[in-house]
Design a protein around this motif. Structure first.
Motif, short mmCIF file in Angstrom:
data_model
loop_
_atom_site.label_atom_id
_atom_site.label_comp_id
_atom_site.label_asym_id
_atom_site.label_seq_id
_atom_site.Cartn_x
_atom_site.Cartn_y
_atom_site.Cartn_z
N GLY A 13 0.60 -0.79 -0.34
CA GLY A 13 -0.27 -0.08 -0.13
C GLY A 13 0.84 1.64 0.42
N PRO A 14 0.33 2.17 0.05
CA PRO A 14 0.98 3.41 0.24
C PRO A 14 2.03 3.88 1.58
CG PRO A 14 -1.46 3.94 -0.61
CD PRO A 14 -1.01 2.24 -0.06
N LYS A 15 1.39 3.79 2.66
CA LYS A 15 2.01 3.94 3.40
C LYS A 15 3.17 2.76 3.29
CE LYS A 15 0.68 3.97 7.18
NZ LYS A 15 -0.55 3.91 9.07
N ALA A 16 3.69 1.67 3.13
CA ALA A 16 4.75 0.89 3.12
C ALA A 16 5.50 1.88 1.75
CB ALA A 16 4.20 -0.43 2.48
N THR A 17 5.14 2.01 0.89
CA THR A 17 5.79 3.19 -0.47
C THR A 17 6.72 3.93 0.03
OG1 THR A 17 3.74 2.00 -2.13
CG2 THR A 17 5.55 3.90 -3.04
N SER A 18 6.05 4.64 0.84
CA SER A 18 6.62 5.69 1.71
C SER A 18 8.15 5.22 2.56
CB SER A 18 5.39 6.49 2.49
OG SER A 18 6.07 8.11 3.57
N VAL A 40 11.68 7.47 -9.79
CA VAL A 40 10.53 7.40 -10.96
C VAL A 40 9.54 5.95 -10.10
CG1 VAL A 40 8.65 7.31 -12.69
CG2 VAL A 40 11.27 7.69 -12.98
N ILE A 41 8.85 7.04 -9.41
CA ILE A 41 7.28 6.18 -8.63
C ILE A 41 6.20 6.39 -8.75
CG2 ILE A 41 6.97 6.51 -5.60
CD1 ILE A 41 9.65 7.57 -4.94
N LEU A 42 6.22 5.31 -9.00
CA LEU A 42 4.14 5.25 -9.76
C LEU A 42 3.48 4.49 -7.95
CD1 LEU A 42 4.67 3.50 -13.10
CD2 LEU A 42 4.73 5.87 -12.43
N ASN A 43 2.72 5.71 -7.42
CA ASN A 43 2.28 5.22 -6.54
C ASN A 43 0.72 4.54 -6.89
OD1 ASN A 43 2.27 5.08 -3.83
ND2 ASN A 43 0.55 6.08 -4.10
N HIS A 44 0.48 3.21 -7.73
CA HIS A 44 -0.44 3.10 -8.59
C HIS A 44 -1.18 2.59 -7.07
CE1 HIS A 44 -2.13 0.90 -11.83
NE2 HIS A 44 -2.99 1.49 -11.49
N ALA A 45 -1.99 3.32 -6.30
CA ALA A 45 -3.31 2.69 -5.37
C ALA A 45 -4.10 2.17 -5.58
CB ALA A 45 -3.48 4.02 -4.18
N LYS A 166 -5.51 -4.19 9.11
CA LYS A 166 -4.93 -2.42 10.36
C LYS A 166 -4.20 -0.93 10.01
CE LYS A 166 -6.47 -4.59 14.60
NZ LYS A 166 -6.96 -5.35 15.25
N ILE A 167 -3.72 -1.14 9.25
CA ILE A 167 -2.38 -0.80 8.75
C ILE A 167 -2.41 -0.76 7.58
CG2 ILE A 167 0.57 -0.68 8.35
CD1 ILE A 167 0.70 -2.70 9.72
N LYS A 168 -3.14 -1.48 6.44
CA LYS A 168 -3.97 -0.60 5.28
C LYS A 168 -4.96 0.49 5.28
CE LYS A 168 -2.88 -4.64 2.26
NZ LYS A 168 -1.95 -3.19 1.32
N LEU A 196 9.42 -11.50 7.66
CA LEU A 196 8.57 -10.48 7.85
C LEU A 196 7.49 -9.85 6.01
CD1 LEU A 196 9.59 -7.25 10.40
CD2 LEU A 196 8.16 -9.14 11.03
N GLY A 197 7.15 -10.77 5.74
CA GLY A 197 6.65 -10.95 4.53
C GLY A 197 5.24 -10.35 3.27
N CYS A 198 5.26 -9.55 4.51
CA CYS A 198 4.26 -7.98 3.78
C CYS A 198 5.24 -7.18 3.72
CB CYS A 198 3.58 -8.14 4.76
SG CYS A 198 2.24 -7.01 3.81
N THR A 199 4.98 -5.95 2.96
CA THR A 199 5.52 -4.45 3.77
C THR A 199 4.25 -3.96 4.29
OG1 THR A 199 4.51 -4.16 1.77
CG2 THR A 199 6.97 -4.03 1.49
N GLU A 200 3.42 -4.09 4.77
CA GLU A 200 2.73 -3.18 5.93
C GLU A 200 3.43 -3.49 7.34
OE1 GLU A 200 0.85 -2.04 3.11
OE2 GLU A 200 0.73 -4.57 3.00
#
Length: 234
Positions: A13-18, A40-45, A166-168, A196-200
């Motif tokens: 998600g966007p938070k993980a990208t940040s 080049v960041i594509l935040n394709h939410a 919850k994080i998302k 920790l197999g999810c970026t959240e």
């Protein structure tokens, strides 16, 4: 090594990208703006949910949605693509077939890191989305490198998914809730390491003691992204 532009396919998600972007900056040896990576960041939410794509066999919808992203990266002169989303790596071969640009394999890099640092014959817990678990992407990679994967039971997996969503959804929760999951797989299941197999999950500030058992694929992807872009990691 020649400096190369990095493409980041984010929004999952966007938070993980940040967090990923911030980690790139903080882990690059740089003394001025010009020492940092061009990105080049594509935040394709709006991309379809990856777990739904896997569990409901709708992967083509996701692949169709990212096709334009790879075209934009190509037009931007990107040399490597980082995708800070573990679940999407189930489709990495299909995505790679869409572009001549190298897509950095976070899953492969993570398991190879564990093998190279700790050796084989480890028992590694995989904490990830239902989609990642169902796909077997980490399990298969572990077995390929002589590492025993451990997948949580239904009750424990439900707790992992609750934490992720919850994080998302930006719902407050205590880090201790997730720490109890890590503690359980270490003490009750005798796991030597935890992926920790999810970026959240990278967004959670866990204790230093438990962190010593954890391998964060986002950190692996950060280091690979920096070095492949011709820069040095801190």
């Amino acid at each position: 090594m020649t400096k190369k532009k990095l493409g980041i396919l984010g929004g999952m998600g966007p938070k993980a990208t940040s967090v990923f972007f911030e980690k790139i900056i903080s882990n690059t040896v740089a003394h001025k703006d010009q020492d940092h990576l061009d990105m080049v960041i594509l935040n394709h939410a709006s991309l379809p949910d990856r777990t739904v794509s896997i569990l409901e066999n709708k992967k083509q919808e996701f692949l169709d949605a990212v096709r334009q992203d790879f075209m934009l990266f190509d037009q931007s002169g990107v040399s490597n693509i980082a995708i800070p989303c573990n679940t999407s790596h189930y489709l990495i071969e299909e995505m790679q077939s869409m572009t001549d640009i190298n897509i950095i394999n976070m899953v492969q890099g993570t398991v190879e890191y564990i093998r190279d640092k700790f050796g084989e014959h480890r028992k590694v817990a995989i904490l990830a989305t239902d989609g990642t678990i169902q796909s077997g992407v980490y399990e298969n990679e572990c077995k390929k490198h002589g590492i025993e994967p451990f997948v949580p039971n239904k009750e424990l997996q439900q707790k992992v998914m609750q934490t992720i969503y919850k994080i998302k959804s930006d719902v407050d929760f205590k880090a201790s809730e997730f720490e109890s999951i890590i503690n359980e797989v270490i003490t009750k299941e005798n796991c030597t390491d935890v992926i920790l197999g999810c970026t959240e999950l990278s967004c959670i500030d866990i204790s230093e003691e438990l962190k010593s058992y954890c391998v964060d694929p986002m950190d692996i992807l950060v280091r690979l992204s920096i070095t492949l872009s011709g820069k040095t990691t801190i």
